[in-house]
Design a protein around this motif. Structure first.
Motif, short mmCIF file in Angstrom:
data_model
loop_
_atom_site.label_atom_id
_atom_site.label_comp_id
_atom_site.label_asym_id
_atom_site.label_seq_id
_atom_site.Cartn_x
_atom_site.Cartn_y
_atom_site.Cartn_z
N PRO A 101 -44.78 50.76 -7.74
CA PRO A 101 -44.67 50.58 -9.18
C PRO A 101 -45.29 48.44 -9.22
O PRO A 101 -44.39 48.07 -8.58
N GLU A 102 -45.37 48.70 -11.21
CA GLU A 102 -45.09 47.00 -10.40
C GLU A 102 -44.40 46.69 -10.50
O GLU A 102 -43.48 45.93 -9.63
N ASN A 103 -43.03 47.18 -11.27
CA ASN A 103 -41.85 46.89 -12.15
C ASN A 103 -40.82 48.13 -11.62
O ASN A 103 -40.46 47.95 -10.43
N SER A 104 -40.79 48.69 -11.68
CA SER A 104 -40.36 50.38 -11.91
C SER A 104 -40.64 51.10 -12.61
O SER A 104 -42.20 51.41 -12.83
N VAL A 105 -40.23 52.41 -12.25
CA VAL A 105 -40.91 53.81 -12.77
C VAL A 105 -40.65 53.92 -14.13
O VAL A 105 -39.66 54.23 -15.08
N GLU A 165 -43.44 59.55 -16.98
CA GLU A 165 -44.70 59.59 -16.33
C GLU A 165 -45.42 58.22 -16.78
O GLU A 165 -45.78 57.15 -17.36
N PHE A 166 -46.13 58.58 -15.13
CA PHE A 166 -47.40 57.17 -15.52
C PHE A 166 -48.82 58.41 -16.21
O PHE A 166 -48.60 58.85 -15.69
N VAL A 167 -49.78 57.15 -16.97
CA VAL A 167 -49.89 56.62 -18.07
C VAL A 167 -51.29 56.40 -16.89
O VAL A 167 -51.75 56.11 -16.45
N VAL A 220 -54.59 52.40 -3.08
CA VAL A 220 -55.44 51.22 -2.92
C VAL A 220 -56.31 51.51 -4.46
O VAL A 220 -56.38 51.02 -5.36
N TYR A 221 -56.88 53.03 -4.95
CA TYR A 221 -57.77 53.66 -5.77
C TYR A 221 -57.02 53.94 -6.31
O TYR A 221 -57.50 54.29 -7.79
N ASP A 222 -55.73 53.66 -6.75
CA ASP A 222 -55.00 55.25 -7.45
C ASP A 222 -54.84 53.75 -8.46
O ASP A 222 -53.98 53.11 -8.37
N SER A 223 -55.24 54.52 -9.93
CA SER A 223 -54.29 53.35 -11.29
C SER A 223 -52.64 52.87 -11.29
O SER A 223 -52.86 51.58 -12.38
N ARG A 224 -52.52 53.71 -11.00
CA ARG A 224 -50.78 53.51 -11.16
C ARG A 224 -49.85 52.51 -9.91
O ARG A 224 -48.98 52.46 -10.31
N ASP A 225 -50.30 52.40 -8.83
CA ASP A 225 -50.10 52.05 -7.81
C ASP A 225 -50.82 50.11 -8.43
O ASP A 225 -51.57 50.29 -8.86
N LYS A 226 -49.64 49.80 -7.86
CA LYS A 226 -49.63 47.98 -8.20
C LYS A 226 -49.40 46.90 -6.97
O LYS A 226 -48.94 46.09 -6.86
#
Length: 209
Positions: free
Chosen positions: A90-94, A98-100, A147-153
């Motif tokens: 994630p970008e900063n923290s979990v 939930e991940f939207v 890479v294609y998961d919107s939740r991954d940064k």
């Protein structure tokens, strides 16, 4: 009778020393992948009658050390898998709840997320046969999945992990991995998309636009 049931019959009635892997018997765990009559398949969902041959010839997965009979050492296979960091970054923290993720964003992962790490693609890959340092289609497919998961940064970090001569650019796009996948996943297509994304990312760094 499936090939796996045939192997179990041999183990119980003819040769108690026969070694092979199996678990779920429902084509979910991927542990019973092997070379059956010229093709990499899951023994648990391969019917003997569908092979249409009086003789069933079974071999272990290729390019991996054989421990005994049909059991191979998957250490190198999973070592490459671990190199691509197969988890969300994630970008900063979990988030607390939930991940939207929108349905359209999740749909981009529909095919790639079904990989069961059976190693059939790795066994059929001629590049893996000649280069044990090659990451393999399974690891590169999983890299694309994140890479294609919107939740991954961690896009740039992930591209850096795979965009080299042991990763993306070692793939010769022979499509063996696509042909043998028991889940009808397209690792070759995922690798090609990652190559394009990597090249575009490099160009943007050189020529910002």
């Amino acid at each position: 009778m499936t090939v796996l049931e045939g192997l179990c019959y041999i183990l119980e009635n003819q040769d108690g020393s026969l070694a092979f892997r199996s678990s779920c018997r429902a084509a979910v765990c991927g542990s019973c992948a092997m070379h059956i009559n010229g093709k990499y398949q899951l023994a648990c969902n391969t019917l003997i009658e569908n092979l249409k041959n009086q003789t069933v010839t079974i071999q272990p997965l290729a390019h991996l050390p054989v421990l005994k009979d049909l059991v191979v050492d998957l250490s190198n296979f999973f070592r490459h898998y671990e190199k691509i960091k197969p988890y969300l970054i994630p970008e900063n923290s979990v988030p607390k709840k939930e991940f939207v993720q929108k349905p359209a964003e999740r749909k981009k992962l529909d095919n790639m997320i079904d990989c069961i790490l059976c190693a059939a693609c790795y066994g059929s890959c001629p590049v893996a046969a000649g280069n044990p340092d090659y990451f393999g289609p399974h690891a590169l497919l999983k890299a694309a999945r994140f890479v294609y998961d919107s939740r991954d940064k961690a896009l740039q970090e992930r591209l850096k992990l795979v965009a080299h001569s042991r990763g993306l650019f070692r793939c010769h796009t022979i499509f063996n991995c696509q042909m043998v996948c028991p889940k009808d996943i397209d690792p070759s297509g995922a690798i090609a998309k990652l190559k394009m994304k990597s090249i575009w990312s490099s160009l943007r760094n050189i020529f910002p636009f």
